[in-house]
Design a protein around this motif. Structure first.
Motif, PDB file in Angstrom:
ATOM      1  N   THR A  29       0.842  -1.203   0.000  1.00 47.86           N
ATOM      2  CA  THR A  29       0.000   0.000   0.000  1.00 47.86           C
ATOM      3  C   THR A  29       0.873   1.248   0.000  1.00 47.86           C
ATOM      4  O   THR A  29       0.666   2.171  -0.795  1.00 47.86           O
ATOM      5  CB  THR A  29      -0.922   0.006   1.248  1.00 47.86           C
ATOM      6  OG1 THR A  29      -1.731  -1.179   1.213  1.00 47.86           O
ATOM      7  CG2 THR A  29      -1.813   1.235   1.279  1.00 47.86           C
ATOM      8  N   TYR A  30       1.885   1.263   0.881  1.00 48.35           N
ATOM      9  CA  TYR A  30       2.782   2.419   0.964  1.00 48.35           C
ATOM     10  C   TYR A  30       3.477   2.672  -0.377  1.00 48.35           C
ATOM     11  O   TYR A  30       3.476   3.791  -0.896  1.00 48.35           O
ATOM     12  CB  TYR A  30       3.833   2.198   2.061  1.00 48.35           C
ATOM     13  CG  TYR A  30       4.814   3.342   2.171  1.00 48.35           C
ATOM     14  CD1 TYR A  30       4.542   4.451   2.971  1.00 48.35           C
ATOM     15  CD2 TYR A  30       6.016   3.333   1.440  1.00 48.35           C
ATOM     16  CE1 TYR A  30       5.427   5.517   3.047  1.00 48.35           C
ATOM     17  CE2 TYR A  30       6.898   4.406   1.506  1.00 48.35           C
ATOM     18  CZ  TYR A  30       6.607   5.488   2.309  1.00 48.35           C
ATOM     19  OH  TYR A  30       7.470   6.541   2.368  1.00 48.35           O
ATOM     20  N   ASP A  31       4.048   1.597  -0.944  1.00 51.65           N
ATOM     21  CA  ASP A  31       4.808   1.744  -2.196  1.00 51.65           C
ATOM     22  C   ASP A  31       3.916   2.271  -3.315  1.00 51.65           C
ATOM     23  O   ASP A  31       4.314   3.147  -4.090  1.00 51.65           O
ATOM     24  CB  ASP A  31       5.400   0.391  -2.623  1.00 51.65           C
ATOM     25  CG  ASP A  31       6.534  -0.038  -1.684  1.00 51.65           C
ATOM     26  OD1 ASP A  31       6.993   0.808  -0.889  1.00 51.65           O
ATOM     27  OD2 ASP A  31       6.938  -1.219  -1.748  1.00 51.65           O
ATOM     28  N   LEU A  32       2.715   1.724  -3.407  1.00 45.62           N
ATOM     29  CA  LEU A  32       1.822   2.128  -4.494  1.00 45.62           C
ATOM     30  C   LEU A  32       1.399   3.592  -4.337  1.00 45.62           C
ATOM     31  O   LEU A  32       1.497   4.384  -5.280  1.00 45.62           O
ATOM     32  CB  LEU A  32       0.572   1.246  -4.533  1.00 45.62           C
ATOM     33  CG  LEU A  32      -0.371   1.730  -5.630  1.00 45.62           C
ATOM     34  CD1 LEU A  32       0.016   1.137  -6.967  1.00 45.62           C
ATOM     35  CD2 LEU A  32      -1.800   1.484  -5.325  1.00 45.62           C
ATOM     36  N   VAL A  33       0.924   3.942  -3.155  1.00 43.23           N
ATOM     37  CA  VAL A  33       0.441   5.312  -2.944  1.00 43.23           C
ATOM     38  C   VAL A  33       1.581   6.311  -3.182  1.00 43.23           C
ATOM     39  O   VAL A  33       1.388   7.359  -3.794  1.00 43.23           O
ATOM     40  CB  VAL A  33      -0.172   5.479  -1.536  1.00 43.23           C
ATOM     41  CG1 VAL A  33      -0.575   6.934  -1.282  1.00 43.23           C
ATOM     42  CG2 VAL A  33      -1.382   4.560  -1.359  1.00 43.23           C
TER      43      VAL A  33
END
Lengths: 308, 271
Positions: free
Chosen positions: A152-156
């Motif tokens: 989630t962190y990487d994508l956002v």
């Protein structure tokens, strides 16, 4: 007294309609004055067209329904060519929901494409749809992006770099601890969070012993999931500073107010639109009455105002 | 549109079959044969979704619906008494197409079970536009499980239609399916209808579309499907329609039964 801000996005009132339950808005034009809505969140758009899942795609359940539509949509280019004209004329903030199919990088391509479109007020990242499977695989994706804090962190983070539009990350309830995902999205630069998407679920016809959905499992929505959604909004509210959009089984004013008290700054009506197309407008009027009856000047005063 | 309609009558017309009459002048003005209504059968949360019903007849400012008790939704509906109000949305969907040019030859209506409901409304409209001097008698085939479940037979006859019955158990008319009856009549009497209109369960419509395709008869079918929204938003009630043939393989696209249908050209449906 009804205006709220979600990051840079300013809404005249805090009631929206949720992705996947409102088509591309035009479907509801004969039933209500769409201009009164706080915002419209479109059906999720992918890079390429998706035909969607086989039938049956929905079934009724106690106080709710299951769906496994499979993100049927015309793809970003046809969406912009054929579906956006109506949305551009609506004098309401338009939030476009997007999802990837094969690679999370598709989110970046989609976000860059939408960044150029003036009619798009915000982008909602649907990292939590339980009904899509990876290309070439017969099974659904083993893990949703929204089930992994790092993913989630990487994508956002990557999408954040690709667009200046307000970013909303839509979270999944199918997790052990939603606060970890909420914090990951906040740390990566999401302006707002939507919670929750549908709960993984199934239903069986005992006469023919078959699952009621062709995809076997699907997503549960409707009042049945409201207490779960409310608990998750409450948990996330205590851990993150960014504003929250609460959704899950909102069908009337009372259920909407519950979400504000638990910590939501805005709400979205989803499955409720199917039962009564005007649900969202009735809630807007109902909230105004609630505020004036309780001598509350500003809707923002009730966000997280739970008495404990 | 969405409106509150007053229930004028709600009576059992055959075992488990009911007729409900609703006062809704605005919907009457717009309604066309093959269109349907989405009815909220309770003010409570259960059952959750609206129920779709095709329009059976329009009389004055009233809409009549025929329904069978199938589950909890229709059971609740059957208990609603005259004088109460129902929240209804409609008229919805695209109905049958019945331009005068299609009505010049013989028309056959084929009903399976509750499929008789929208065809009765259509029969009335066809009668209105049909050349009064035409000597061609239109035909209605009604299929049901038993004779008791045959609906609207006398009403069709009163309108001047020839009516033939097929029952699964042979208790009335032809013993067998309504499609078998149609096949027999097409062969025995060498009928060449200009168009067939049909409504009924999916397997019946499939058999019928094979039959009419072989004989190259223009056929419109009204599909039944469970629906969530009924207004084209949720994409929950789709049907595969043929697009183009590429390399011998038939491509399809999903279309919405509620919004793009419920009436489709039988040749376009991927059965």
């Amino acid at each position: 007294m009804m205006a709220v801000n979600l990051g840079k996005l300013k809404l005249k009132n805090p009631v929206m309609v949720a992705s996947g339950t409102f088509g591309y808005a035009e479907e509801f034009s004969g039933f209500m004055d769409l201009r009164k809505l706080g915002a419209v969140i479109t059906k999720t758009i992918t890079l390429k067209p998706r035909p969607g899942n086989p039938m049956p795609r929905t079934c009724e359940t106690p106080a709710g329904m299951l769906n496994s539509i499979g993100l049927e949509n015309p793809g970003i280019e046809d969406f912009l060519k054929k579906k956006s004209d109506y949305l551009k004329k609506l004098k309401v903030p338009i939030i476009v929901s997007i999802a990837s199919e094969d690679s999370p990088d598709e989110f970046i391509t989609l976000a860059k494409r939408l960044d150029k479109e003036y009619f798009v007020s915000a982008i909602e990242l649907n990292i939590s749809c339980p009904n899509i499977k990876k290309a070439g695989s017969k099974r659904k994706s083993e893990k949703l992006i929204a089930q992994d804090p790092k993913a989630t962190y990487d994508l956002v983070k990557k999408v954040r770099k690709a667009t200046k539009k307000t970013l909303i990350t839509k979270l999944s309830p199918n997790v052990t601890d939603i606060t970890k995902i909420a914090m990951a999205a906040e740390n990566a630069g999401s302006d707002t969070l939507s919670l929750i998407n549908t709960l993984g679920a199934m239903s069986i016809d005992i006469l023919n012993k078959k699952p009621k959905l062709a995809a076997i499992t699907g997503g549960l929505s409707g009042p049945a999931i409201r207490p779960v959604a409310l608990r998750m909004v409450w948990e996330a509210y205590r851990k993150v500073k960014i504003p929250l959009i609460g959704l899950g089984g909102i069908i009337d004013t009372e259920s909407a107010i519950e979400f504000f008290l638990a910590g939501a700054s805005a709400v979205a009506v989803g499955t409720g639109n199917f039962i009564n197309p005007k649900t969202s407008l009735e809630i807007i009027e109902g909230i105004k009455k609630y505020l004036s009856a309780n001598k509350i000047r500003d809707i923002r005063k009730i966000t997280g105002a739970l008495n404990i | 549109m969405q409106t509150k309609a007053k229930v004028i009558k709600n009576i059992e017309v055959a075992p488990k079959y009911y007729r409900i009459i609703l006062f809704c002048p605005q919907i009457v003005k717009e309604a066309l044969p093959g269109q349907f209504l989405e009815i909220k059968v309770t003010e409570k949360i259960e059952p959750f979704l609206r129920r779709p019903f095709s329009i059976n007849r329009i009389s004055g400012k009233h809409i009549e619906i025929l329904y069978e008790i199938k589950g909890k939704g229709t059971r609740l509906l059957s208990r609603i008494r005259a004088g109460n109000y129902l929240d209804i949305i409609g008229p919805l969907g695209n109905g049958f197409s019945y331009q005068p040019k299609l009505s010049q030859g013989k028309i056959i209506l084929v009903a399976g079970g509750m499929g008789v409901a929208p065809l009765f409304f259509l029969a009335g409209k066809i009668k209105e536009i049909k050349n009064q001097k035409s000597k061609i008698k239109n035909l209605v085939l009604i299929g049901a499980k038993t004779k008791k479940q045959v609906l609207c037979e006398q009403e069709f006859k009163k309108m001047g239609y020839e009516v033939r019955i097929a029952t699964d158990d042979g208790s009335g008319g032809f013993k067998g399916t309504v499609t078998e009856l149609l096949k027999k009549m097409l062969s025995d009497f060498g009928l060449r209808p200009s168009i067939i209109y049909a409504c009924g369960p999916r397997p019946m419509l499939k058999a019928l579309s094979v039959l009419s395709a072989r004989r190259n008869i223009n056929t419109q079918v009204s599909l039944e499907e469970h629906m969530a929204c009924g207004i084209g938003a949720c994409l929950g009630c789709v049907v595969k329609l043929k697009t183009q043939k590429s390399k011998g393989k038939i491509d399809f696209e999903y279309r919405r039964v509620c919004k793009d249908g419920p009436v489709f050209d039988a040749r376009e449906v991927v059965w």
